[in-house]
Design a protein around this motif. Structure first.
Motif, PDB file in Angstrom:
ATOM      1  N   LEU A   1      -8.183   0.288  -0.984  1.00  0.00           N
ATOM      2  CA  LEU A   1      -8.339   1.615  -0.371  1.00  0.00           C
ATOM      3  C   LEU A   1      -8.733   1.487   1.101  1.00  0.00           C
ATOM      4  O   LEU A   1      -8.252   2.238   1.953  1.00  0.00           O
ATOM      5  N   ALA A   2      -9.592   0.500   1.401  1.00  0.00           N
ATOM      6  CA  ALA A   2     -10.007   0.288   2.800  1.00  0.00           C
ATOM      7  C   ALA A   2      -8.804  -0.128   3.647  1.00  0.00           C
ATOM      8  O   ALA A   2      -8.635   0.341   4.779  1.00  0.00           O
ATOM      9  N   ALA A   3      -7.948  -0.989   3.083  1.00  0.00           N
ATOM     10  CA  ALA A   3      -6.768  -1.450   3.832  1.00  0.00           C
ATOM     11  C   ALA A   3      -5.797  -0.306   4.069  1.00  0.00           C
ATOM     12  O   ALA A   3      -5.207  -0.177   5.146  1.00  0.00           O
ATOM     13  N   LEU A   4      -5.662   0.559   3.055  1.00  0.00           N
ATOM     14  CA  LEU A   4      -4.699   1.665   3.177  1.00  0.00           C
ATOM     15  C   LEU A   4      -5.201   2.773   4.096  1.00  0.00           C
ATOM     16  O   LEU A   4      -4.441   3.646   4.500  1.00  0.00           O
ATOM     17  N   GLU A   5      -6.469   2.713   4.418  1.00  0.00           N
ATOM     18  CA  GLU A   5      -7.045   3.730   5.317  1.00  0.00           C
ATOM     19  C   GLU A   5      -6.342   3.674   6.685  1.00  0.00           C
ATOM     20  O   GLU A   5      -6.136   4.687   7.324  1.00  0.00           O
ATOM     21  N   TYR A   6      -5.992   2.448   7.124  1.00  0.00           N
ATOM     22  CA  TYR A   6      -5.254   2.284   8.386  1.00  0.00           C
ATOM     23  C   TYR A   6      -3.807   1.949   8.027  1.00  0.00           C
ATOM     24  O   TYR A   6      -3.413   0.784   8.015  1.00  0.00           O
ATOM     25  N   ARG A   7      -3.066   2.971   7.678  1.00  0.00           N
ATOM     26  CA  ARG A   7      -1.728   2.797   7.097  1.00  0.00           C
ATOM     27  C   ARG A   7      -0.790   2.035   8.034  1.00  0.00           C
ATOM     28  O   ARG A   7      -0.084   1.115   7.598  1.00  0.00           O
ATOM     29  N   ALA A   8      -0.783   2.389   9.326  1.00  0.00           N
ATOM     30  CA  ALA A   8       0.152   1.745  10.266  1.00  0.00           C
ATOM     31  C   ALA A   8      -0.164   0.256  10.400  1.00  0.00           C
ATOM     32  O   ALA A   8       0.747  -0.590  10.402  1.00  0.00           O
TER      33      ALA A   8
ATOM     34  N   GLN B   1       1.200  -5.335   9.359  1.00  0.00           N
ATOM     35  CA  GLN B   1       0.792  -6.692   8.945  1.00  0.00           C
ATOM     36  C   GLN B   1       1.668  -7.217   7.812  1.00  0.00           C
ATOM     37  O   GLN B   1       2.010  -8.398   7.775  1.00  0.00           O
ATOM     38  N   VAL B   2       2.022  -6.322   6.893  1.00  0.00           N
ATOM     39  CA  VAL B   2       2.878  -6.751   5.774  1.00  0.00           C
ATOM     40  C   VAL B   2       4.263  -7.131   6.307  1.00  0.00           C
ATOM     41  O   VAL B   2       4.819  -8.185   5.968  1.00  0.00           O
TER      42      VAL B   2
END
Lengths: 277, 268
Positions: free
Chosen positions: B23-30, B35-36
């Motif tokens: 959830l923390a990673a998805l908070e900064y979607r761009a 990175q992926v």
């Protein structure tokens, strides 16, 4: 009568190269101050060369030829020593510039009495020389033990000159990416793309001579090839004609990229906004 | 508390940590997407190198592009799972040497599990995706092969993380193993992405023991290609042995842990 404001290029030449040579020497001394630490950080090449020795021995044995595209097993491995040295020793100029722009320290650097790009280039070259020297010695020792002595000594100055121009070409491209931080906040994606382009199109993992015919001429004309393939190829096949052709190509790319970098720097300076003091 | 119940509790704790990290990673979607994609591009560059290599030299000791896709895909999946689920393994040496274990020691959870799973590397998702793409490129979907792929990736991840914990645990005795840890990561990834068939006997022995790269790439990839009972037993044994060694080294080392009591945060 008031003197017109001095341009950055004019200031650079008025100060003379001595100032930047002093910066380079200082950076080189700084890099060599802790040789054990430097050697530890350069250990990656030992691992890579050990893998490459096994890979290329098996490859040449499988191909059943002593030379492939004019390169023997020894040539290929010594090519890879220099290619990896250039790649592993090139400083992360774009990261440093982007950091300086983000945290505002660029404002202090710009106020100092030197051309900012000239200073950055001298620092980068000093770092690269310190790290490159140790990396080359370590990688060279591994390959020497495996396949025998390096290419003839008389070709080393030609290759050395080409390596320095290669690092300057990298400086120009990397600084251009770093200056993008005046426009976009995070330049990491551009750095990644750039490093992968060097890896594949520069010839870091595979001498470009081994590429399929159609691709080879095209890829060898690009600046990435002039950063890695050209110096490494000159190192294993020292030849005056080849030197003139490849070194000429390097100088042409260096000139084009320097002009591009100068223009980008002038634009970036106009966008610079410093708050506080 | 019974052992079974304790395992259930720890697993639900792990699941909660992983969910929080995601959830923390998805908070900064761009940033997550870039990175992926960046890691996918990184892996594509290496696969492009192999594609060019095998065009010039179609087989090296019996290895071709398909074998390389399998090997690279397996290493990427094992590495990706490891850094997404136990991301702090990459910086464990620094965490130990900079008093970073202090906050974990005061909490009623297993220290190693807690510290490892408290960090996650977003780019690891790109590696997992690379592995899945390589597997998909290798041929028609076959449920048994995908099952073997899942099991082999789990072994690959366990051996990789255990190796990093083993190296980082040296910090307890030698003060700082950051440089050594960095070299170990470089080495294991470099060796795991090259075919085992190019190495001779003594090199193979090193790659199955001191630097267990063979259990991260080549052997799990072999197991995905053809099932053998022996292959399964080898992988299971490797996972158990390296996991046990890592646990012993870390907990023995923890007895030597001293801290200056600096206030440090958790996470990676």
């Amino acid at each position: 009568m008031r003197r017109p404001p001095e341009g950055a290029t004019r200031r650079f030449w008025r100060a003379g190269p001595a100032k930047y040579t002093a910066v380079l020497r200082t950076q080189l001394a700084h890099g060599l101050a802790f040789p054990a630490d430097l050697a530890l950080r350069s250990l990656a090449i030992v691992i890579f060369m050990w893998v490459f020795i096994h890979l290329w021995r098996a490859t040449y044995a499988g191909a059943g030829q002593s030379r492939v595209q004019g390169l023997s097993l020894s040539d290929t491995l010594w090519y890879l020593v220099l290619a990896e040295t250039i790649m592993l020793s090139k400083p992360r100029v774009s990261t440093e510039i982007a950091r300086a722009v983000r945290d505002g320290s660029v404002a202090y650097q710009l106020a100092r009495p030197f051309n900012w790009l000239g200073y950055q280039a001298a620092v980068a070259l000093g770092d690269a020389l310190a790290r490159g020297g140790v990396t080359f010695v370590l990688g060279g020792l591994v390959v020497w033990l495996a396949v025998g002595p390096p290419p003839p000594l008389w070709g080393w100055p030609l290759a050395g000159l080409a390596v320095i121009v290669a690092w300057l070409i990298d400086f120009c491209m990397s600084a251009l990416i770093g200056l993008l931080s005046f426009v976009v906040e995070d330049v990491t994606a551009f750095e990644w793309i750039y490093s992968k382009l060097i890896l594949v199109l520069g010839g870091v993992l595979l001498p470009l001579d081994f590429l399929p015919d159609g691709w080879r001429q095209l890829v060898q004309a690009l600046p990435f090839a002039h950063m890695i393939w050209a110096p490494a190829r000159l190192f294993v096949s020292p030849d005056a004609g080849l030197f003139l052709r490849l070194f000429g190509g390097q100088l042409a790319w260096l000139m084009v990229l320097s002009l591009g970098l100068g223009a980008a720097y002038a634009r970036a300076q106009k966008r610079l906004a410093v708050n506080g003091g | 508390m019974t052992t079974l119940r304790r395992i259930r509790v720890e697993l639900s704790f792990l699941a909660a940590l992983w969910k929080t990290n995601l959830l923390a990673a998805l908070e900064y979607r761009a940033s997550f997407i870039s990175q992926v994609l960046g890691m996918l591009l990184n892996n594509a560059a290496f696969l492009a190198f192999w594609l060019l290599f095998f065009q010039r030299f179609p087989k090296v000791n019996g290895w071709g592009m398909r074998d390389m896709l399998g090997l690279y895909g397996m290493t990427a999946t094992g590495f990706g799972l490891g850094v997404v689920l136990f991301g702090n393994a990459l910086s464990l040496a620094d965490i130990i040497s900079q008093n970073g274990l202090d906050p974990y020691l005061s909490l009623p959870r297993p220290v190693l599990l807690h510290v490892l799973a408290s960090g996650s590397r977003i780019s690891g998702w790109g590696d997992i995706l690379t592995g899945l793409l390589c597997m998909a490129l290798l041929g028609p979907p076959d449920a048994a092969a995908w099952l073997r792929y899942g099991a082999a990736a789990l072994v690959s991840m366990i051996v990789f993380i255990s190796f990093l914990v083993l190296v980082a645990s040296l910090t307890f005795w030698i003060g700082s193993a950051s440089a050594l840890s960095g070299s170990a990561i470089n080495a294991i990834l470099a060796f795991a992405t090259y075919p085992m068939s190019i190495f001779d006997g003594s090199a193979k022995l090193i790659l199955l023991t001191v630097i267990p790269a063979g259990f991260i790439g080549a052997l799990p990839a072999d197991f995905v290609r053809h099932y053998t009972g022996r292959g399964l037993a080898q992988l299971a044994a490797a996972a158990l042995v390296f996991l046990a060694l890592a646990l012993i080294a870390f907990h023995r080392g923890l007895r030597h842990y001293e801290s200056g009591g600096l206030a440090t945060g958790m996470g990676g």
